[in-house]
Write a protein that holds these residues in place. Structure first.
Motif, PDB file in Angstrom:
ATOM      1  N   ARG A   1       0.851  -1.188   0.000  1.00 22.29           N
ATOM      2  CA  ARG A   1       0.000   0.000   0.000  1.00 22.29           C
ATOM      3  C   ARG A   1       0.892   1.245   0.000  1.00 22.29           C
ATOM      4  O   ARG A   1       1.967   1.250   0.604  1.00 22.29           O
ATOM      5  N   TYR A   2       0.412   2.287  -0.655  1.00 18.28           N
ATOM      6  CA  TYR A   2       1.132   3.562  -0.641  1.00 18.28           C
ATOM      7  C   TYR A   2       1.381   4.004   0.799  1.00 18.28           C
ATOM      8  O   TYR A   2       2.483   4.464   1.141  1.00 18.28           O
ATOM      9  N   ALA A   3       0.382   3.845   1.649  1.00 20.67           N
ATOM     10  CA  ALA A   3       0.492   4.283   3.047  1.00 20.67           C
ATOM     11  C   ALA A   3       1.608   3.545   3.776  1.00 20.67           C
ATOM     12  O   ALA A   3       2.290   4.129   4.634  1.00 20.67           O
ATOM     13  N   ASP A   4       1.815   2.270   3.441  1.00 17.64           N
ATOM     14  CA  ASP A   4       2.872   1.505   4.108  1.00 17.64           C
ATOM     15  C   ASP A   4       4.254   2.034   3.721  1.00 17.64           C
ATOM     16  O   ASP A   4       5.149   2.143   4.563  1.00 17.64           O
ATOM     17  N   GLY A   5       4.425   2.334   2.439  1.00 13.12           N
ATOM     18  CA  GLY A   5       5.703   2.883   1.999  1.00 13.12           C
ATOM     19  C   GLY A   5       5.972   4.245   2.605  1.00 13.12           C
ATOM     20  O   GLY A   5       7.109   4.571   2.970  1.00 13.12           O
ATOM     21  N   LEU A   6       4.916   5.042   2.737  1.00 13.85           N
ATOM     22  CA  LEU A   6       5.071   6.364   3.339  1.00 13.85           C
ATOM     23  C   LEU A   6       5.469   6.237   4.804  1.00 13.85           C
ATOM     24  O   LEU A   6       6.379   6.934   5.282  1.00 13.85           O
ATOM     25  N   ALA A   7       4.803   5.341   5.518  1.00 10.18           N
ATOM     26  CA  ALA A   7       5.122   5.136   6.936  1.00 10.18           C
ATOM     27  C   ALA A   7       6.559   4.649   7.108  1.00 10.18           C
ATOM     28  O   ALA A   7       7.250   5.040   8.062  1.00 10.18           O
ATOM     29  N   GLU A   8       7.003   3.813   6.188  1.00 11.94           N
ATOM     30  CA  GLU A   8       8.375   3.307   6.239  1.00 11.94           C
ATOM     31  C   GLU A   8       9.376   4.455   6.137  1.00 11.94           C
ATOM     32  O   GLU A   8      10.351   4.522   6.894  1.00 11.94           O
ATOM     33  N   TYR A   9       9.116   5.384   5.220  1.00  5.60           N
ATOM     34  CA  TYR A   9      10.038   6.511   5.065  1.00  5.60           C
ATOM     35  C   TYR A   9       9.966   7.452   6.265  1.00  5.60           C
ATOM     36  O   TYR A   9      10.990   7.978   6.714  1.00  5.60           O
ATOM     37  N   VAL A  10       8.770   7.673   6.787  1.00  3.34           N
ATOM     38  CA  VAL A  10       8.624   8.572   7.935  1.00  3.34           C
ATOM     39  C   VAL A  10       9.459   8.070   9.108  1.00  3.34           C
ATOM     40  O   VAL A  10      10.169   8.846   9.769  1.00  3.34           O
ATOM     41  N   GLU A  11       9.407   6.772   9.388  1.00  2.00           N
ATOM     42  CA  GLU A  11      10.205   6.225  10.488  1.00  2.00           C
ATOM     43  C   GLU A  11      11.697   6.386  10.210  1.00  2.00           C
ATOM     44  O   GLU A  11      12.477   6.721  11.104  1.00  2.00           O
ATOM     45  N   PHE A  12      12.087   6.131   8.978  1.00  3.84           N
ATOM     46  CA  PHE A  12      13.488   6.311   8.584  1.00  3.84           C
ATOM     47  C   PHE A  12      13.929   7.762   8.810  1.00  3.84           C
ATOM     48  O   PHE A  12      14.985   8.027   9.404  1.00  3.84           O
ATOM     49  N   ALA A  13      13.114   8.712   8.348  1.00  5.95           N
ATOM     50  CA  ALA A  13      13.491  10.118   8.433  1.00  5.95           C
ATOM     51  C   ALA A  13      13.469  10.627   9.870  1.00  5.95           C
ATOM     52  O   ALA A  13      14.289  11.477  10.246  1.00  5.95           O
ATOM     53  N   ILE A  14      12.557  10.124  10.677  1.00  4.21           N
ATOM     54  CA  ILE A  14      12.517  10.538  12.082  1.00  4.21           C
ATOM     55  C   ILE A  14      13.766  10.055  12.814  1.00  4.21           C
ATOM     56  O   ILE A  14      14.310  10.753  13.681  1.00  4.21           O
ATOM     57  N   ASN A  15      14.253   8.884  12.451  1.00  4.82           N
ATOM     58  CA  ASN A  15      15.526   8.434  13.022  1.00  4.82           C
ATOM     59  C   ASN A  15      16.665   9.367  12.625  1.00  4.82           C
ATOM     60  O   ASN A  15      17.565   9.647  13.429  1.00  4.82           O
ATOM     61  N   LEU A  16      16.633   9.862  11.388  1.00  8.79           N
ATOM     62  CA  LEU A  16      17.638  10.846  10.978  1.00  8.79           C
ATOM     63  C   LEU A  16      17.504  12.125  11.802  1.00  8.79           C
ATOM     64  O   LEU A  16      18.511  12.731  12.200  1.00  8.79           O
TER      65      LEU A  16
END
Length: 494
Positions: A321-336
């Protein structure tokens, strides 16, 4: 009177530790510039990208300038430089303008305010239109790099931009007689790391190393000259060796004054934005605007587009799902963000922006509009980037056409013939519509390398040499097949 008023205001909003740092910095700067009597003849350059950290540095150096004026009756000229790219929204220009007003830079004859758009240097004006040439240059760099990396965030948006920053430094430092000093907030260790990175790239690419002068030191001009050689090699790889105009437009100016030196304020102050909140949001009236504040960046909209591209990749290539890919990036970027010690309440702003059942579709529409309005790139063309179907002699072309453009799938042989040099106006027009690229650019991609889907840096590829050692990447576990196991994939972004 205006200077006194500004200095008094700064002493109210800067901490006691900051004010001690201002005084210590002023003493060191005077010594480096060559004594008090000559200070009026000196020009000091400050880069102000419009973000929170550079806003604080600008205020700090302004305090140094005003303190020297108070104590010695004269001071240096401060040249403030903003490098603009297409991904810098108007909200950033407005933040720059408000900072200049608060610090009364517009009214001080010893302040030069410059705006660098591509290869042009102009006086800063908040309403100066964005350069169409810069927009087209940025658009082309994004598409040509994105089609080599499945639109991975960092190389797609940042590789070319980093060379542009170096070019802007060179242009601004050489402009109108040049400058004597560039102020940076980087520590000596960070400066050394940058220098070693440049030397490593130069060795890998077989270009000359920075030359040392008689004193054994390396001049900034020598470093810029090497960066220019690296940039020429990089853009020849991205755009093709025959793209003489594109390569020439992206040259790095190295003819800066030999007297130029670097000066760091790293030991004099701390950058943490949470420690200077009143200065930023109160005195400088810095606004964390929704278009400009995105993950680790407070002066660029492109990180949100990186998130959109990751979501499109997960949706179209991996069947998620588009939402799953978006959530994946959000977690990645928040770690940054946490790695950069960005305050928790700003991290929460990002979480809130992407939270809720309506957020994925809202952000999708917003980023499609941003890509189209800013770069002239459609969602269809973004999807083409995440497939990267033309590189590596059309390695992913069949799958891309079958899934995304079944009407063109029957014409694959004609498409391959075009990519190999034959003329076919109807096919060429179709390819331009779905990719946003000219036929000659698609042919360059066809003969270029493609990074593996795993995101693994292949070492020899030019686009990956730039990223070696870059901290803005992480390995995530993702399902590249809806029915398959989660597998590691290296992604990057901001």
């Amino acid at each position: 009177m205006l200077r006194k008023q500004t200095y008094d205001e700064l002493t109210e909003v800067l901490s006691e530790a900051d004010l001690r740092g201002v005084r210590e910095c002023a003493e060191r700067m005077l010594a480096d510039l060559g004594a008090e009597r000559q200070v009026r003849e000196r020009t000091v350059m400050v880069a102000y990208g419009g973000g929170k950290d550079s806003a604080y540095m600008l205020a700090f150096v302004r305090a140094v300038q005003l303190l020297i004026a108070r104590e010695y009756g004269d001071t240096f000229t401060m040249r403030v430089v903003t490098m603009r790219h297409a991904g810098m929204p108007y909200a950033v220009m407005a933040n720059v303008d408000r900072s200049y007003q608060a610090l009364r830079l517009y009214d001080d004859p010893d302040c030069e305010l410059l705006l660098v758009d591509g290869n042009e240097v102009n006086p800063f004006h908040v309403d100066r239109p964005q350069s169409p040439e810069v927009v087209e240059r940025n658009r082309t760099d994004i598409l040509m790099t994105g089609h080599r990396t499945f639109a991975d965030g960092r190389p797609t948006f940042c590789n070319a931009c980093n060379f542009s920053v170096a070019a802007a430094f060179g242009l601004a430092a050489a402009y109108d007689g040049g400058v004597d000093m560039i102020v940076t907030g980087d520590s000596p260790q960070e400066q050394r790391s940058y220098f070693l990175w440049i030397c490593r790239l130069a060795r890998r690419l077989g270009v000359r190393l920075p030359e040392r002068g008689e004193s054994g030191s390396v001049s900034f001009g020598s470093v810029l000259s090497v960066i220019d050689d690296i940039a020429a090699a990089y853009f020849a790889d991205i755009h093709g060796t025959g793209a003489k105009t594109e390569i020439a437009e992206r040259r790095v100016e190295a003819r800066v004054p030999r007297r130029l030196s670097f000066f760091t304020i790293y030991t004099d102050t701390a950058y943490a934005s949470g420690d200077h909140w009143e200065l930023l949001t109160g005195y400088l009236r810095f606004v964390f605007d929704d278009t400009a504040f995105n993950f680790t960046e407070s002066d660029c909209a492109n990180p949100a587009l990186m998130a959109h591209l990751r979501a499109l990749r997960c949706e179209r290539l991996y069947g998620q799902r588009y939402a799953d890919g978006l959530a994946e990036y959000v977690e990645f970027a928040i770690n940054l963000m946490r790695g950069k010690q960005i305050p928790e309440y700003l991290i929460q702003v990002m979480r809130d922006r992407y939270a809720g059942p309506d957020a994925p579709e809202r952000m999708r529409q917003a980023m499609n509009a941003y890509a189209l309005d800013t770069f002239g790139i459609t969602e269809e063309q973004l999807v083409a980037m995440v497939y990267s179907p033309f590189a590596e002699r059309g390695l992913g072309l069949a799958d891309y056409l079958r899934v995304e453009h079944p009407a063109l799938a029957a014409q694959q042989e004609r498409i391959v013939a075009v990519l190999n040099g034959q003329r076919d106006p109807d096919v060429e027009e179709s390819l331009r519509a779905i990719s946003g690229l000219r036929t000659d650019q698609l042919r360059t991609l066809y003969t270029s390398t493609l990074r593996p889907r795993s995101g693994e840096l292949t070492g020899g590829a030019m686009v990956d040499l730039i990223l070696e050692g870059d901290p803005h990447k992480r390995t995530v576990l993702t399902r590249q097949d809806p029915n398959g196991p989660a597998v590691p994939e290296l992604i990057s972004g901001r």
